[in-house]
Design an enzyme around this catalytic site. Structure first.
Site, PDB file in Angstrom:
ATOM      1  N   GLU A 151      33.558  36.070  35.363  1.00 13.14           N
ATOM      2  CA  GLU A 151      34.529  35.176  36.024  1.00 13.14           C
ATOM      3  C   GLU A 151      35.628  34.725  35.042  1.00 13.14           C
ATOM      4  OE1 GLU A 151      34.504  33.072  39.252  1.00 13.14           O
ATOM      5  OE2 GLU A 151      33.496  34.836  40.054  1.00 13.14           O
ATOM      6  N   ASP A 207      31.979  35.130  49.254  1.00 15.14           N
ATOM      7  CA  ASP A 207      31.278  35.106  47.956  1.00 15.14           C
ATOM      8  C   ASP A 207      31.603  33.789  47.263  1.00 15.14           C
ATOM      9  OD1 ASP A 207      29.721  36.203  45.763  1.00 15.14           O
ATOM     10  OD2 ASP A 207      31.604  36.393  44.678  1.00 15.14           O
ATOM     11  N   SER A 208      30.773  33.444  46.286  1.00 12.04           N
ATOM     12  CA  SER A 208      31.043  32.247  45.491  1.00 12.04           C
ATOM     13  C   SER A 208      32.387  32.369  44.765  1.00 12.04           C
ATOM     14  CB  SER A 208      29.928  32.051  44.462  1.00 12.04           C
ATOM     15  OG  SER A 208      29.865  33.184  43.622  1.00 12.04           O
ATOM     16  N   CYS A 227      23.672  41.426  41.994  1.00 12.09           N
ATOM     17  CA  CYS A 227      24.736  40.417  41.961  1.00 12.09           C
ATOM     18  C   CYS A 227      26.031  41.186  42.138  1.00 12.09           C
ATOM     19  CB  CYS A 227      24.730  39.678  40.626  1.00 12.09           C
ATOM     20  SG  CYS A 227      26.151  38.578  40.430  1.00 12.09           S
ATOM     21  N   HIS A 251      28.905  40.683  41.284  1.00 15.07           N
ATOM     22  CA  HIS A 251      29.819  40.705  40.142  1.00 15.07           C
ATOM     23  C   HIS A 251      29.526  41.872  39.184  1.00 15.07           C
ATOM     24  CE1 HIS A 251      30.712  36.582  41.296  1.00 15.07           C
ATOM     25  NE2 HIS A 251      31.621  36.493  40.356  1.00 15.07           N
ATOM     26  N   CYS A 302      27.225  37.952  48.580  1.00 19.47           N
ATOM     27  CA  CYS A 302      26.773  37.212  47.411  1.00 19.47           C
ATOM     28  C   CYS A 302      25.249  37.156  47.496  1.00 19.47           C
ATOM     29  CB  CYS A 302      27.370  35.805  47.463  1.00 19.47           C
ATOM     30  SG  CYS A 302      26.763  34.698  46.183  1.00 19.47           S
TER      31      CYS A 302
HETATM   32  N1  DGL Z   1      28.328  37.369  43.324  1.00 23.70           N
HETATM   33  C1  DGL Z   1      27.271  36.390  43.308  1.00 23.70           C
HETATM   34  C2  DGL Z   1      25.943  37.092  43.548  1.00 23.70           C
HETATM   35  O1  DGL Z   1      25.962  38.206  44.077  1.00 23.70           O
HETATM   36  C3  DGL Z   1      27.411  35.589  42.041  1.00 23.70           C
HETATM   37  C4  DGL Z   1      26.706  34.359  42.053  1.00 23.70           C
HETATM   38  C5  DGL Z   1      27.276  33.228  41.256  1.00 23.70           C
HETATM   39  O2  DGL Z   1      28.261  32.632  41.718  1.00 23.70           O
HETATM   40  O3  DGL Z   1      26.661  32.900  40.250  1.00 23.70           O
HETATM   41  O4  DGL Z   1      24.892  36.577  43.287  1.00 23.70           O
END
Ligand code: DGL
Length: 277
Positions: A162, A14-15, A196, A198, A77
């Protein structure tokens, strides 16, 4: 462990932290495998970055996961799944690792969304990148061509999460704003994909602004079941994945910072290592 040749963990990328909500469910459903999580925290968030940048960053991280022994990598992600997955699968894998596989999180979710709606109107909440890619529209159309899909980009949500600001009052303004804007597009919506990884952290806050009949779909359990099915259908890949029940965490930023926030997403203490890109 990491240096042993037979160590072939399932990579989860993931990012930043969001993919931990997916990893948690995967480990719960399939504890027998080894897992290696990589968060590109040094360059997160990805949500508002261009196609080229998300693709370049994602490919770089996937290549590192391959080098660390992964035969199979899950892009946990949506942004990376929307903007990089297809190119990696079609263009890069045949060239750099023809026997390895990379899977995303969008397809398993779109395969089942139709089972959750009575009205035929569904919503997708995601990053700007995921929404503008149109990936959810294209994928849902394949499985449920009669559904009407409404999307809403929520560019502030990942930064709020975050930065651990999501429990504060300021977060409510942005959560209410986007949930309301989605429902204004079509008040009949009765199923919403949290597009997403998150967003499960703010699911209770999102619910506050929705009518009670609206179902919210978190991807963790869905992706975990999808992976379980995938491994059943691909015994050759399943046989390659090592099974010593380890979970290792890497971040491209500071491990101490990662560990503090990561436990909120993963649900238990995390001890990560730094990965230099
Ligand atoms: N968890 C990422 C997603 O599912 C977040 C993306 C981000 O880094 O903005 O899109």
């Amino acid at each position: 462990m990491d240096n042993i040749k037979s160590y072939k963990p399932i990579g989860v990328f993931d990012s930043g932290f969001g993919g931990l909500t997916v990893l948690k469910e995967i480990v719960k459903q399939m504890p027998q495998y080894d897992y290696l999580y990589l968060g590109d925290n040094a360059r997160a968030p990805y949500g508002s970055r261009s196609f080229e940048t998300v693709y370049e960053y994602t490919l770089e991280c996937v290549t590192h996961l391959f080098d660390m022994g992964c035969e199979l990598v899950i892009l946990a992600c949506n942004t990376a799944s929307a903007k990089a997955l297809r190119t990696i699968q079609q263009k890069d894998l045949p060239r750099i690792a023809p026997n390895k596989r990379v899977l995303g999180v969008i397809r398993p979710t779109t395969e089942i969304i139709g089972n959750y709606t009575k009205t035929g109107s569904v919503g997708v909440l995601g990053t700007s990148g995921t929404v503008s890619s149109g990936s959810y529209l294209v994928e849902i159309e394949k499985f449920f061509p009669n559904l009407k899909v409404y999307q809403e980009a929520c560019p502030m949500w990942v930064p709020l999460i975050e930065n651990n600001e999501y429990q504060n009052e300021g977060a409510d303004f942005f959560i209410k704003k986007h949930v309301t804007q989605l429902m204004q597009q079509q008040p009949n919506i009765d199923a919403i994909i949290l597009g997403c990884t998150h967003y499960p952290l703010i699911i209770d806050k999102i619910k506050q602004y929705l009518p009670q009949n609206v179902q919210l779909l978190s991807q963790g359990p869905i992706v975990a079941s999808g992976l379980c099915e995938y491994l059943k259908r691909h015994p050759e890949m399943e046989a390659k994945c090592s099974k010593s029940q380890t979970v290792s965490f890497y971040t491209t930023d500071l491990p101490e910072t990662f560990d503090k926030a990561a436990s909120l997403f993963y649900g238990e203490a995390v001890k990560s290592k730094h990965l230099a890109l």
